[in-house]
Enzyme design. Structure first.
Site, PDB file in Angstrom:
ATOM      1  N   SER A  70      -0.940   8.582 -11.132  1.00  0.00           N
ATOM      2  CA  SER A  70      -0.325   8.919 -12.424  1.00  0.00           C
ATOM      3  C   SER A  70       0.824   7.969 -12.736  1.00  0.00           C
ATOM      4  CB  SER A  70       0.200  10.352 -12.367  1.00  0.00           C
ATOM      5  OG  SER A  70       1.203  10.441 -11.367  1.00  0.00           O
TER       6      SER A  70
ATOM      7  N   LEU B 160       0.843  -1.198   0.000  1.00  0.00           N
ATOM      8  CA  LEU B 160       0.000   0.000   0.000  1.00  0.00           C
ATOM      9  C   LEU B 160       0.884   1.255   0.000  1.00  0.00           C
ATOM     10  CD1 LEU B 160      -2.623  -1.146   2.688  1.00  0.00           C
ATOM     11  CD2 LEU B 160      -2.873  -1.214   0.201  1.00  0.00           C
TER      12      LEU B 160
ATOM     13  N   GLY C 237      13.676  15.160 -12.205  1.00  0.00           N
ATOM     14  CA  GLY C 237      14.975  15.049 -12.882  1.00  0.00           C
ATOM     15  C   GLY C 237      16.096  15.635 -12.035  1.00  0.00           C
ATOM     16  N   LEU C 238      15.806  16.779 -11.391  1.00  0.00           N
ATOM     17  CA  LEU C 238      16.863  17.440 -10.600  1.00  0.00           C
ATOM     18  C   LEU C 238      17.143  16.703  -9.295  1.00  0.00           C
ATOM     19  CD1 LEU C 238      15.911  21.160 -11.251  1.00  0.00           C
ATOM     20  CD2 LEU C 238      17.833  19.878 -12.215  1.00  0.00           C
TER      21      LEU C 238
ATOM     22  N   HIS D 149      15.572  31.960  18.565  1.00  0.00           N
ATOM     23  CA  HIS D 149      16.922  32.250  18.094  1.00  0.00           C
ATOM     24  C   HIS D 149      17.897  31.203  18.624  1.00  0.00           C
ATOM     25  CE1 HIS D 149      20.439  34.566  16.945  1.00  0.00           C
ATOM     26  NE2 HIS D 149      20.942  34.324  18.152  1.00  0.00           N
TER      27      HIS D 149
ATOM     28  N   MET E 114       0.667  17.777  -9.224  1.00  0.00           N
ATOM     29  CA  MET E 114       0.762  16.353  -8.897  1.00  0.00           C
ATOM     30  C   MET E 114       1.671  16.202  -7.680  1.00  0.00           C
ATOM     31  SD  MET E 114       0.903  14.425 -12.514  1.00  0.00           S
ATOM     32  CE  MET E 114      -0.551  14.149 -13.499  1.00  0.00           C
TER      33      MET E 114
END
Ligand code: FAD
Ligand code: AMP
Length: 461
Positions: free
Chosen positions: A145, A38, A185-186, A440, A314
């Protein structure tokens, strides 16, 4: 014939999240998934394995390039690709099994096989052993997809492949050609570059990361070039194939490249294969997506769709938001996704995070804005981390000061961007952010300084 209140097709982040929310709200819920594990694309072959590899490869790079600067001296740093891939698999297995146990805990019925709609309220699950007929009051399509192909690129499932192959190369390629300078791709190019590959990115457009804020994308490109990426723009790839033990890539505007592996990363296409949409009269749009209304209802009564298979970015968290909103809409009559507040992250080094409108979008829409920028160079935490590349940019409405967009390139941008998303979701002004006390020394202080910079009153610059 078994009957459920709700049957979901696909157990990706959209489908499995919707299933859990539906069970919480008391619906008798089932989920059909054709893969035994899953979690969908995201957990198996997307977000999670890519981030596991990005982490390992960054540690390798740091061990070689950064540790000595911290006074940590290691003997020779070596790479065990098989162990690195095994760790990635372990991370994936733990998380997919986690979804299994969430299904059990929430009493969600699971069907293993290909799900197909056979008519209004009717479905068929098919696997190698059996065919199961099901009925449901509501059907939710969350089939996600798949990688888009490119004419002339002959995928062989090994050397010329998609992101799925690039998550499992058994050795570091000498030369990897990436087709497409989008985030997939990157990110995967970064993994193999850090591990030692020469990486050439062929991109049709004259920029990287289409859709991202121009200024941030241009800064990212300079940083990636310093990391050794080679970009070729105006490069429309026309063919890529295996030739002997190598691959050859041809593109318009340059000489063919001979390389060891090719990663095709030119986008993803909605997955409606064999789903039986025609049996209920649903017609995908020109991009293959299932059209839905604001409540994720399709044109067919009782049938809904969410995630990568419909319009919009997506992204896993977008699919999850839609899953929850869709189910709440069905059960309570109200469900909503604020599409102006969906962040996007590129998990390169440094990370890139973005939410809301880009400068270009605001100009196109003729919306007047003020801009505040703060560089990480002037942030004390970034200094201690030794990660001072990048900046934060806040775009606020010129008159109301409402924050319209936040764009970050720099350390942990993927975590920082969530604060900006909350601010946008709550309709905050840059003044609201500027007047919120930040601990900080943290990277978050840079966000506050960028908010102060909108009004020209940043302190530490
Ligand atoms: P999916 O996750 O695609 O799930 C759909 C499921 O449906 C699949 O399990 C499939 O097997 C099943 N299915 C399909 N058809 C049927 C059928 N007929 N019957 C039964 N089952 C079926 N997004 C992010 O937000 N952050 C990231 O860092 C990120 N990194 C990514 C990296 C890579 C390499 C890739 C490829 C994608 C990445 N994404 C990332 C995108 C993200 O994976 C998707 O946006 C997300 O998975 C979409 O969720 P979904 O539920 O719509 O579909
Ligand atoms: P994304 O859709 O974000 O994954 O990005 C895909 C990238 O691939 C975009 O930047 C496209 O411009 C690029 N692209 C699409 N087709 C080609 C092609 N034939 N050659 C090179 N780059 C391409």
């Amino acid at each position: 014939m078994t009957r459920h209140d709700l049957i979901i097709i696909g157990a990706g982040p959209g489908g499995y999240t919707a299933a859990i929310r539906a069970a919480q709200l008391g619906l008798n819920t089932a989920c059909i998934e054709e893969v035994p594990a899953l979690g969908g694309t995201c957990l198996r072959i997307g977000c999670i394995p890519s981030k596991a590899l990005l982490e390992s490869s960054e540690l390798f790079r740091e061990a070689r390039e950064k540790f000595s600067g911290h006074g940590i001296v290691l003997p020779e740093v070596k790479l065990d690709v098989a162990a690195l891939l095994r760790r990635k698999e372990q991370v994936v297995n733990t998380l997919t099994k986690g979804v299994d146990s969430l299904f059990r805990k929430n009493k969600i019925t699971r069907y293993l096989g290909h799900g197909k709609i056979t008519g209004p309220g009717r479905l068929l699950v098919e696997n190698q052993q059996e065919r199961i007929e099901l009925e449901a009051k509501y059907i939710l399509i969350a089939t996600g997809s798949k990688s888009s192909g490119l004419p002339g690129v002959e995928l062989d499932g090994d050397r010329v492949g998609t992101s799925t192959e690039a998550l499992s190369y058994p050795e570091v390629p000498g030369h990897l050609v990436v087709i497409g300078a989008g985030y997939i791709g990157l990110e995967l190019g970064s993994v193999w570059r850090r591990l030692g590959a020469k990486v050439t990115v062929l991109e049709f457009l004259n920029r990287i990361l289409p859709g991202m804020d121009d200024e941030i994308a241009a800064e990212a490109k300079k940083i990636f070039e310093r990391q050794g990426f080679e970009f070729r723009h105006g490069a429309k790839v026309t063919s890529a194939k295996v030739q002997g033990k190598q691959c050859v890539v041809e593109y318009e505007g340059g000489q063919p490249i001979t390389c060891d592996r090719v990663l095709l990363a030119v986008g993803r296409a909605p997955n409606t294969d064999g789903l039986g949409l025609e049996t209920v009269g649903i017609k995908p749009d020109e991009k293959g997506r299932i059209p839905v209304d604001d409540y994720f209802a399709t044109s067919a009564q009782g049938i809904y769709a969410i995630g990568d298979v419909i319009r919009g970015p997506m992204l896993a968290h977008k699919a999850e938001e839609e899953g929850i909103a869709c189910i709440e809409g069905i059960v309570t009559g109200y469900g909503h996704v604020n599409y102006d507040a969906i962040p996007g992250v590129v998990y390169t080094q440094p990370e890139i995070g973005s939410v809301g409108k880009t400068e270009e979008q605001l100009r196109d829409e003729k919306i007047e804005f003020r801009k505040g920028v703060f560089p990480f160079l002037a942030n004390s935490r970034a200094r201690t981390l030794g990660q001072t590349e990048g900046k934060i940019k806040i775009l606020a409405h010129a008159k109301t000061d409402r924050i319209l967009g936040v764009h970050i390139i720099g350390p942990r941008a993927g975590d920082l961007i969530n604060e900006a998303a909350v601010a946008i979701n709550f309709g905050a002004s840059s003044e609201d952010l500027a007047r919120s006390c930040h601990a900080h020394p943290t990277l978050g202080e840079a966000l506050r300084e960028a908010a102060l910079a909108v009004d020209g009153r940043a302190i530490n610059i």
